[in-house]
Design a protein around this motif. Sequence first.
Motif, short mmCIF file in Angstrom:
data_model
loop_
_atom_site.label_atom_id
_atom_site.label_comp_id
_atom_site.label_asym_id
_atom_site.label_seq_id
_atom_site.Cartn_x
_atom_site.Cartn_y
_atom_site.Cartn_z
N GLY A 155 38.67 0.18 36.52
CA GLY A 155 39.38 0.54 35.10
C GLY A 155 38.91 1.95 34.50
O GLY A 155 39.24 2.89 35.26
N ARG A 209 38.43 2.11 30.49
CA ARG A 209 38.27 2.13 29.29
C ARG A 209 37.12 1.24 28.63
O ARG A 209 36.13 1.87 28.03
N LEU A 210 36.72 0.31 29.27
CA LEU A 210 35.62 -0.95 28.85
C LEU A 210 34.39 -0.45 30.24
O LEU A 210 33.43 -1.35 30.29
N ASP A 211 34.45 0.18 31.19
CA ASP A 211 33.51 0.65 31.88
C ASP A 211 32.11 1.19 31.61
O ASP A 211 32.27 1.92 30.58
N ALA A 212 31.20 0.76 32.17
CA ALA A 212 30.03 1.21 31.57
C ALA A 212 29.52 2.73 31.74
O ALA A 212 28.83 3.31 31.11
N ASN A 267 31.76 4.88 30.99
CA ASN A 267 32.60 5.52 29.86
C ASN A 267 31.80 5.71 28.70
O ASN A 267 32.18 5.56 27.67
N VAL A 268 30.70 6.33 28.72
CA VAL A 268 29.88 6.77 27.40
C VAL A 268 29.67 8.16 27.51
O VAL A 268 28.89 8.72 26.75
N GLN A 274 41.67 -8.36 35.85
CA GLN A 274 40.95 -7.69 34.81
C GLN A 274 41.82 -6.48 34.10
O GLN A 274 41.45 -6.59 32.76
N LEU A 275 42.55 -5.73 34.84
CA LEU A 275 43.20 -4.87 34.45
C LEU A 275 44.57 -4.90 34.01
O LEU A 275 45.18 -4.14 33.06
N GLU A 297 44.20 1.44 31.09
CA GLU A 297 42.80 1.16 31.22
C GLU A 297 42.17 2.23 31.93
O GLU A 297 40.88 2.83 31.22
N LYS A 298 42.81 2.82 32.65
CA LYS A 298 42.21 4.12 33.54
C LYS A 298 42.11 5.44 32.55
O LYS A 298 41.25 5.99 32.25
N GLY A 311 41.48 5.27 29.57
CA GLY A 311 40.23 5.23 28.49
C GLY A 311 39.24 6.04 28.73
O GLY A 311 38.45 6.44 27.70
#
Length: 290
Positions: free
Chosen positions: A23, A25-28, A30-31, A49-50, A60-61, A63
Motif C-alpha cells: 500500500g 498510507r499505513l506502511d512503515a 511512509n515516515v 488489506q488494501l 492507499e498508494k 498516502g
Amino acid sequence: TLLAFLYFADLKIDIAIIEVGIGGRLDATNVITPLASVITSVGLDHVEQLGDTKELILNEKLGIVKKGVPLFTAVKEDFLLQQMHCKCLESSSDLIKVDFERLKIKKLGLDSSKFSYKGFEDLEITLPGMHQIENSILAVEVVNYLNKKSNLPLSCELLYEGLISTTWPGRLECVSKNPLIYIDGGHNIDCIKRVCEFVDSLSFNHKRVIISISNDKDKKSMIDLLDKTFDELVFTKYTYKRSATSNELYDLSNSNNKKIIHNMNDVIDYCYCNRCEFTLFIGSLYLISE
C-alpha cells in the motif's frame, strides 16, 4: 525499516530509493518526506488489506504523496489518473505522467530491449518485457526532475549505465540456457497479464509453463491467461503452507495439454529430460525461491 534508515544514514549515501512494502498510507516506510514520489502501476494485489478495487488500492498508494512533492507515474487508466490529479491538487504537488506517445521501441527481446524516449536515444535494458521499458522511462522522468530541481545532478552516462546494468532476480530471469528456462515471481493478475503479453511476442513453437499459486490469489483468472499463452501447462505445489494444491490448479485449467507433477525436484527433472524451446516457472515468489 528503521534499521535500514539508520544504515543509510551511517553510510552517508547521496540518495536512497525506498520501496513501500504494502500500500503506502499505513506502511512503515511512509515516515519520510522524499524528493519525489513514484507510483509505477496499480494492480489487484493484497486485496484483503488494501481493498478489492483499483480505486481503493490507489487511495492507499496515494498516502505516500507529501505536500509540494511531485508524483511520477506510468499509470495509463484515465479514472486512476483523475484520482491522482485530485490528490495532487490537495497536496499542491505536481503530477508528472509518462508520455507514451514519445516512446519509440527499436527492439523488444529476451536478451535486451532498445528504445528512445523524448531526447534520450537508444536506451537499452536487459530486463525482458514491455512493462520493464515502461518502468525505465518512468525512471528517466524522475532523473530528469532530479537533474533540474535537486542538488544531485545525474549525468546522461550514469543514466544509460544504470539502465543497462540493472538486474532483477526472479523477474523473467534466465536460470538455464540449455534448455532455456526462465523464472518469474509474478503472483497477481496484472503481473501475469504483462508477462503473457511479452511471451506472446516470442516466436517459439512450443512454450511450457510451470505453475504454482498461493491459495489466496485469483487463481482462475491467472490460469485463464496462462491457458491462452502456453502450449503446455504443468501444475505443481511449493512447500510452504500457502500453496494451492496441484490438483485444484489443474482443475481450473481448460488446456488440452496439462499435467500434474507434485514434487519440485521431479518438475526440474521433467524440464531437463523433456526439453522444449521455452519454459517459464511463474505464479509465486515462493515457487521461484524453491
